[in-house]
Design a protein around this motif. Structure first.
Motif, PDB file in Angstrom:
ATOM      1  N   LEU A 203      18.931   5.141  64.411  1.00 52.25           N
ATOM      2  CA  LEU A 203      20.062   5.141  65.336  1.00 52.25           C
ATOM      3  C   LEU A 203      20.032   3.855  66.154  1.00 52.25           C
ATOM      4  O   LEU A 203      19.054   3.100  66.131  1.00 52.25           O
ATOM      5  CB  LEU A 203      19.992   6.369  66.243  1.00 52.25           C
ATOM      6  N   THR A 204      21.108   3.630  66.891  1.00 54.20           N
ATOM      7  CA  THR A 204      21.227   2.407  67.681  1.00 54.20           C
ATOM      8  C   THR A 204      21.677   2.751  69.096  1.00 54.20           C
ATOM      9  O   THR A 204      22.535   3.612  69.284  1.00 54.20           O
ATOM     10  CB  THR A 204      22.253   1.436  67.051  1.00 54.20           C
ATOM     11  N   ILE A 205      21.106   2.084  70.083  1.00 50.90           N
ATOM     12  CA  ILE A 205      21.555   2.265  71.465  1.00 50.90           C
ATOM     13  C   ILE A 205      22.930   1.622  71.602  1.00 50.90           C
ATOM     14  O   ILE A 205      23.091   0.419  71.382  1.00 50.90           O
ATOM     15  CB  ILE A 205      20.564   1.636  72.452  1.00 50.90           C
ATOM     16  N   THR A 206      23.930   2.429  71.929  1.00 54.80           N
ATOM     17  CA  THR A 206      25.303   1.927  72.033  1.00 54.80           C
ATOM     18  C   THR A 206      25.808   1.840  73.469  1.00 54.80           C
ATOM     19  O   THR A 206      26.836   1.211  73.718  1.00 54.80           O
ATOM     20  CB  THR A 206      26.261   2.821  71.234  1.00 54.80           C
ATOM     21  N   GLU A 207      25.104   2.489  74.397  1.00 58.73           N
ATOM     22  CA  GLU A 207      25.543   2.476  75.798  1.00 58.73           C
ATOM     23  C   GLU A 207      24.346   2.734  76.695  1.00 58.73           C
ATOM     24  O   GLU A 207      23.437   3.476  76.324  1.00 58.73           O
ATOM     25  CB  GLU A 207      26.600   3.562  76.030  1.00 58.73           C
ATOM     26  N   LYS A 208      24.341   2.104  77.876  1.00 61.52           N
ATOM     27  CA  LYS A 208      23.315   2.344  78.887  1.00 61.52           C
ATOM     28  C   LYS A 208      24.002   2.700  80.200  1.00 61.52           C
ATOM     29  O   LYS A 208      24.963   2.061  80.590  1.00 61.52           O
ATOM     30  CB  LYS A 208      22.448   1.096  79.095  1.00 61.52           C
ATOM     31  N   ASP A 209      23.496   3.740  80.875  1.00 62.17           N
ATOM     32  CA  ASP A 209      24.067   4.141  82.164  1.00 62.17           C
ATOM     33  C   ASP A 209      22.965   4.786  82.993  1.00 62.17           C
ATOM     34  O   ASP A 209      22.531   5.904  82.699  1.00 62.17           O
ATOM     35  CB  ASP A 209      25.222   5.112  81.958  1.00 62.17           C
TER      36      ASP A 209
ATOM     37  N   ARG B 297      22.591   5.992  75.147  1.00 62.99           N
ATOM     38  CA  ARG B 297      23.384   6.759  74.171  1.00 62.99           C
ATOM     39  C   ARG B 297      23.056   6.316  72.741  1.00 62.99           C
ATOM     40  O   ARG B 297      22.952   5.117  72.452  1.00 62.99           O
ATOM     41  CB  ARG B 297      24.878   6.567  74.423  1.00 62.99           C
ATOM     42  N   LEU B 298      22.927   7.311  71.842  1.00 62.77           N
ATOM     43  CA  LEU B 298      22.596   7.036  70.453  1.00 62.77           C
ATOM     44  C   LEU B 298      23.695   7.416  69.472  1.00 62.77           C
ATOM     45  O   LEU B 298      23.764   6.858  68.383  1.00 62.77           O
ATOM     46  CB  LEU B 298      21.315   7.787  70.061  1.00 62.77           C
ATOM     47  N   THR B 299      24.535   8.403  69.825  1.00 62.63           N
ATOM     48  CA  THR B 299      25.592   8.841  68.909  1.00 62.63           C
ATOM     49  C   THR B 299      26.903   9.028  69.668  1.00 62.63           C
ATOM     50  O   THR B 299      26.917   9.205  70.890  1.00 62.63           O
ATOM     51  CB  THR B 299      25.228  10.186  68.224  1.00 62.63           C
ATOM     52  N   ASP B 300      27.992   9.033  68.924  1.00 61.03           N
ATOM     53  CA  ASP B 300      29.309   9.191  69.546  1.00 61.03           C
ATOM     54  C   ASP B 300      29.487  10.554  70.191  1.00 61.03           C
ATOM     55  O   ASP B 300      30.283  10.707  71.121  1.00 61.03           O
ATOM     56  CB  ASP B 300      30.415   8.987  68.501  1.00 61.03           C
ATOM     57  N   ASP B 301      28.765  11.580  69.697  1.00 61.01           N
ATOM     58  CA  ASP B 301      28.931  12.910  70.283  1.00 61.01           C
ATOM     59  C   ASP B 301      27.952  13.162  71.436  1.00 61.01           C
ATOM     60  O   ASP B 301      27.780  14.300  71.873  1.00 61.01           O
ATOM     61  CB  ASP B 301      28.801  14.005  69.229  1.00 61.01           C
TER      62      ASP B 301
ATOM     63  N   THR C 267      15.181  -1.996  77.476  1.00 62.23           N
ATOM     64  CA  THR C 267      16.063  -1.849  76.313  1.00 62.23           C
ATOM     65  C   THR C 267      17.397  -2.542  76.534  1.00 62.23           C
ATOM     66  O   THR C 267      17.782  -2.852  77.654  1.00 62.23           O
ATOM     67  CB  THR C 267      16.324  -0.365  76.001  1.00 62.23           C
ATOM     68  N   LYS C 268      18.100  -2.740  75.424  1.00 55.79           N
ATOM     69  CA  LYS C 268      19.451  -3.300  75.485  1.00 55.79           C
ATOM     70  C   LYS C 268      20.301  -2.630  74.406  1.00 55.79           C
ATOM     71  O   LYS C 268      19.764  -2.007  73.473  1.00 55.79           O
ATOM     72  CB  LYS C 268      19.430  -4.814  75.278  1.00 55.79           C
ATOM     73  N   ARG C 269      21.600  -2.739  74.523  1.00 49.58           N
ATOM     74  CA  ARG C 269      22.474  -2.207  73.487  1.00 49.58           C
ATOM     75  C   ARG C 269      22.173  -2.910  72.160  1.00 49.58           C
ATOM     76  O   ARG C 269      21.976  -4.120  72.130  1.00 49.58           O
ATOM     77  CB  ARG C 269      23.937  -2.392  73.864  1.00 49.58           C
ATOM     78  N   GLY C 270      22.115  -2.149  71.099  1.00 49.59           N
ATOM     79  CA  GLY C 270      21.784  -2.705  69.800  1.00 49.59           C
ATOM     80  C   GLY C 270      20.353  -2.461  69.380  1.00 49.59           C
ATOM     81  O   GLY C 270      20.024  -2.589  68.191  1.00 49.59           O
ATOM     82  N   ASP C 271      19.471  -2.107  70.321  1.00 51.94           N
ATOM     83  CA  ASP C 271      18.083  -1.797  69.962  1.00 51.94           C
ATOM     84  C   ASP C 271      18.043  -0.561  69.077  1.00 51.94           C
ATOM     85  O   ASP C 271      18.815   0.383  69.259  1.00 51.94           O
ATOM     86  CB  ASP C 271      17.232  -1.580  71.216  1.00 51.94           C
ATOM     87  N   ARG C 272      17.086  -0.543  68.134  1.00 46.73           N
ATOM     88  CA  ARG C 272      16.990   0.537  67.171  1.00 46.73           C
ATOM     89  C   ARG C 272      16.095   1.663  67.667  1.00 46.73           C
ATOM     90  O   ARG C 272      15.090   1.438  68.338  1.00 46.73           O
ATOM     91  CB  ARG C 272      16.435   0.013  65.843  1.00 46.73           C
TER      92      ARG C 272
END
Length: 216
Positions: free
Chosen positions: A133-139, A156-160, A193-198
């Motif tokens: 999976l990929t980190i797509t959002e950080k909050d 966040r890792l998934t759209d759901d 971490t950053k967005r895009g990290d696996r």
């Protein structure tokens, strides 16, 4: 940590059980081999998603080879975590591994493990997905839009809504798919971490020094 590896709100669900507060101070680093041999407190057997991503190697950089693991003394149980960046490169590719069977999350930078924690994961009706999976959002101050509950230091890792976030990690608890880690550990993880990290999620796979971090 050699193992790939919430209570509180999850991206897709709220806390199922609340126990005493987590241990915020990192345990003294110890012998990882001993730790892996010791039993890990488990949630009642919880099936995980039967749908596995096809074996996908994490991209090839040298950092995807395990170069160091942190020593951990004694049983690595709920609420425990370690963090030690000393001796690790200050920069380089970062990969998070999660082994649901061992209930352990590890953080590798350029192949050097810099952090590890015991986690909570998804209950049978909302299993944590396996694969890369990929980190797509950080909050840092995220609140679940489904349960109006806090999800501190959310990755966040998934759209759901499946995410890694700070939780009250206690024995016997499970989540609606998210990975829960102690809040103090989540804060450190969020910072590196950053967005895009696996994030590589497996179920019962172990890593060795010199091994490649893969899922499948």
């Amino acid at each position: 940590m050699l193992l790939l590896g919430v209570v509180g709100a999850t991206g897709a669900g709220a806390m199922l059980l609340v126990g005493a507060g987590p241990v915020d101070a990192p345990a003294a680093p110890p012998n990882r081999a001993a730790a892996t041999a010791l039993p890990v407190i488990r949630v009642t057997p919880v099936p995980v998603s039967s749908t596995r991503a096809a074996p996908v190697p994490v991209p090839e950089p040298a950092g995807m080879v395990v170069r160091r693991v942190l020593p951990i003394e004694g049983p690595f149980t709920h609420g425990r975590w370690v963090w030690d960046e000393q001796g690790a490169p200050a920069s380089g590719p970062l990969v998070i591994t999660i082994d649901l069977d061992a209930q352990v999350l590890s953080v590798f930078r350029d192949g050097y493990e810099i952090g590890a924690a015991v986690v909570l994961y998804g209950a049978d009706w909302k299993p944590t997905p396996l694969g890369v999976l990929t980190i797509t959002e950080k909050d840092a101050d995220h609140v679940s839009n489904l349960y109006d509950a806090p999800m501190p230091y959310m990755l966040r890792l998934t759209d759901d809504g499946i995410s890694i976030h700070g939780s009250d990690v206690q024995p016997g608890a499970a989540t609606h798919g998210c990975i829960g880690v102690p809040v103090a550990f989540a804060r450190k993880l969020f910072a590196v971490t950053k967005r895009g990290d696996r994030v590589v999620v497996t179920n019962g796979e172990r890593l060795k020094l010199g091994g490649r971090i893969t899922a499948g």
